[in-house]
Design a protein around this motif. Structure first.
Motif, short mmCIF file in Angstrom:
data_model
loop_
_atom_site.label_atom_id
_atom_site.label_comp_id
_atom_site.label_asym_id
_atom_site.label_seq_id
_atom_site.Cartn_x
_atom_site.Cartn_y
_atom_site.Cartn_z
N ALA A 187 0.83 -1.21 0.00
CA ALA A 187 0.00 0.00 0.00
C ALA A 187 0.87 1.26 0.00
O ALA A 187 0.58 2.22 -0.72
N ASP A 188 1.94 1.25 0.79
CA ASP A 188 2.85 2.39 0.82
C ASP A 188 3.50 2.60 -0.54
O ASP A 188 3.65 3.74 -1.00
N SER A 189 3.89 1.51 -1.17
CA SER A 189 4.53 1.59 -2.49
C SER A 189 3.56 2.16 -3.52
O SER A 189 3.95 3.03 -4.32
N LEU A 190 2.32 1.71 -3.51
CA LEU A 190 1.33 2.24 -4.45
C LEU A 190 1.07 3.72 -4.20
O LEU A 190 0.95 4.50 -5.15
N ALA A 191 1.00 4.11 -2.94
CA ALA A 191 0.77 5.52 -2.61
C ALA A 191 1.95 6.37 -3.09
O ALA A 191 1.76 7.46 -3.63
N TYR A 192 3.16 5.86 -2.91
CA TYR A 192 4.36 6.58 -3.34
C TYR A 192 4.37 6.72 -4.86
O TYR A 192 4.65 7.81 -5.39
N GLU A 193 4.05 5.64 -5.57
CA GLU A 193 4.01 5.70 -7.03
C GLU A 193 2.97 6.72 -7.51
O GLU A 193 3.22 7.47 -8.45
N GLU A 194 1.81 6.73 -6.87
CA GLU A 194 0.77 7.68 -7.25
C GLU A 194 1.22 9.12 -6.99
O GLU A 194 0.98 10.02 -7.80
N GLU A 195 1.87 9.34 -5.86
CA GLU A 195 2.38 10.68 -5.55
C GLU A 195 3.42 11.11 -6.58
O GLU A 195 3.40 12.26 -7.05
N MET A 196 4.31 10.21 -6.97
CA MET A 196 5.34 10.55 -7.96
C MET A 196 4.71 10.84 -9.33
O MET A 196 5.12 11.75 -10.03
N ARG A 197 3.67 10.08 -9.69
CA ARG A 197 2.97 10.33 -10.95
C ARG A 197 2.32 11.71 -10.93
O ARG A 197 2.42 12.49 -11.88
N TYR A 198 1.67 12.05 -9.80
CA TYR A 198 1.02 13.33 -9.67
C TYR A 198 2.05 14.47 -9.67
O TYR A 198 1.83 15.50 -10.32
N ARG A 199 3.15 14.28 -8.98
CA ARG A 199 4.20 15.31 -8.99
C ARG A 199 4.71 15.56 -10.40
O ARG A 199 5.00 16.70 -10.77
N GLN A 200 4.83 14.49 -11.20
CA GLN A 200 5.31 14.66 -12.57
C GLN A 200 4.31 15.47 -13.39
O GLN A 200 4.70 16.31 -14.21
N ILE A 201 3.03 15.25 -13.17
CA ILE A 201 1.99 16.04 -13.86
C ILE A 201 2.16 17.51 -13.50
O ILE A 201 2.08 18.39 -14.36
N ILE A 202 2.39 17.78 -12.23
CA ILE A 202 2.55 19.16 -11.75
C ILE A 202 3.80 19.79 -12.36
O ILE A 202 3.77 20.93 -12.83
N ILE A 203 4.89 19.05 -12.38
CA ILE A 203 6.14 19.56 -12.96
C ILE A 203 5.95 19.82 -14.45
O ILE A 203 6.39 20.86 -14.97
N ASP A 204 5.29 18.88 -15.15
CA ASP A 204 5.04 19.07 -16.58
C ASP A 204 4.17 20.30 -16.84
O ASP A 204 4.27 20.91 -17.91
N ALA A 205 3.32 20.67 -15.89
CA ALA A 205 2.47 21.85 -16.03
C ALA A 205 3.22 23.14 -15.70
O ALA A 205 2.66 24.22 -15.81
#
Length: 88
Positions: A34-52
């Motif tokens: 669960a921690d790993s999935l949450a971390y992956e989701e956070e990293m995906r979201y951060r990348q969206i923010i950086i790309d924006a």
């Protein structure tokens, strides 16, 4: 206590302890997944923010969310309705 009774008792006690350990490790493994999935989701979201164009920080996340909120509020205000109308 005969050997078979002693062996049965040992198997029962050891088996119970083993079950407890197995359950604890299974629970810890689920937590790690669960921690790993949450971390992956956070990293995906951060990348969206950086790309924006926002920084990949908590403040950047807040700015990104605020920008979308302002965009939706502006669109819902009706200020762009005339641009969206189909003019023929």
């Amino acid at each position: 206590m005969t050997y078979s009774q002693a062996q049965e008792h040992y198997d029962h006690v050891f088996g119970a302890k083993y079950d407890d350990v197995r359950e604890r490790y299974a629970s810890e493994l689920e937590d790690l997944k669960a921690d790993s999935l949450a971390y992956e989701e956070e990293m995906r979201y951060r990348q969206i923010i950086i790309d924006a164009g926002y920084p990949g920080t908590l403040e950047g996340m807040d700015e990104y969310e605020a920008s979308w909120k302002r965009t939706f509020e502006y669109a819902e205000s009706g200020a762009i309705d005339d641009l969206l109308e189909n003019k023929t």
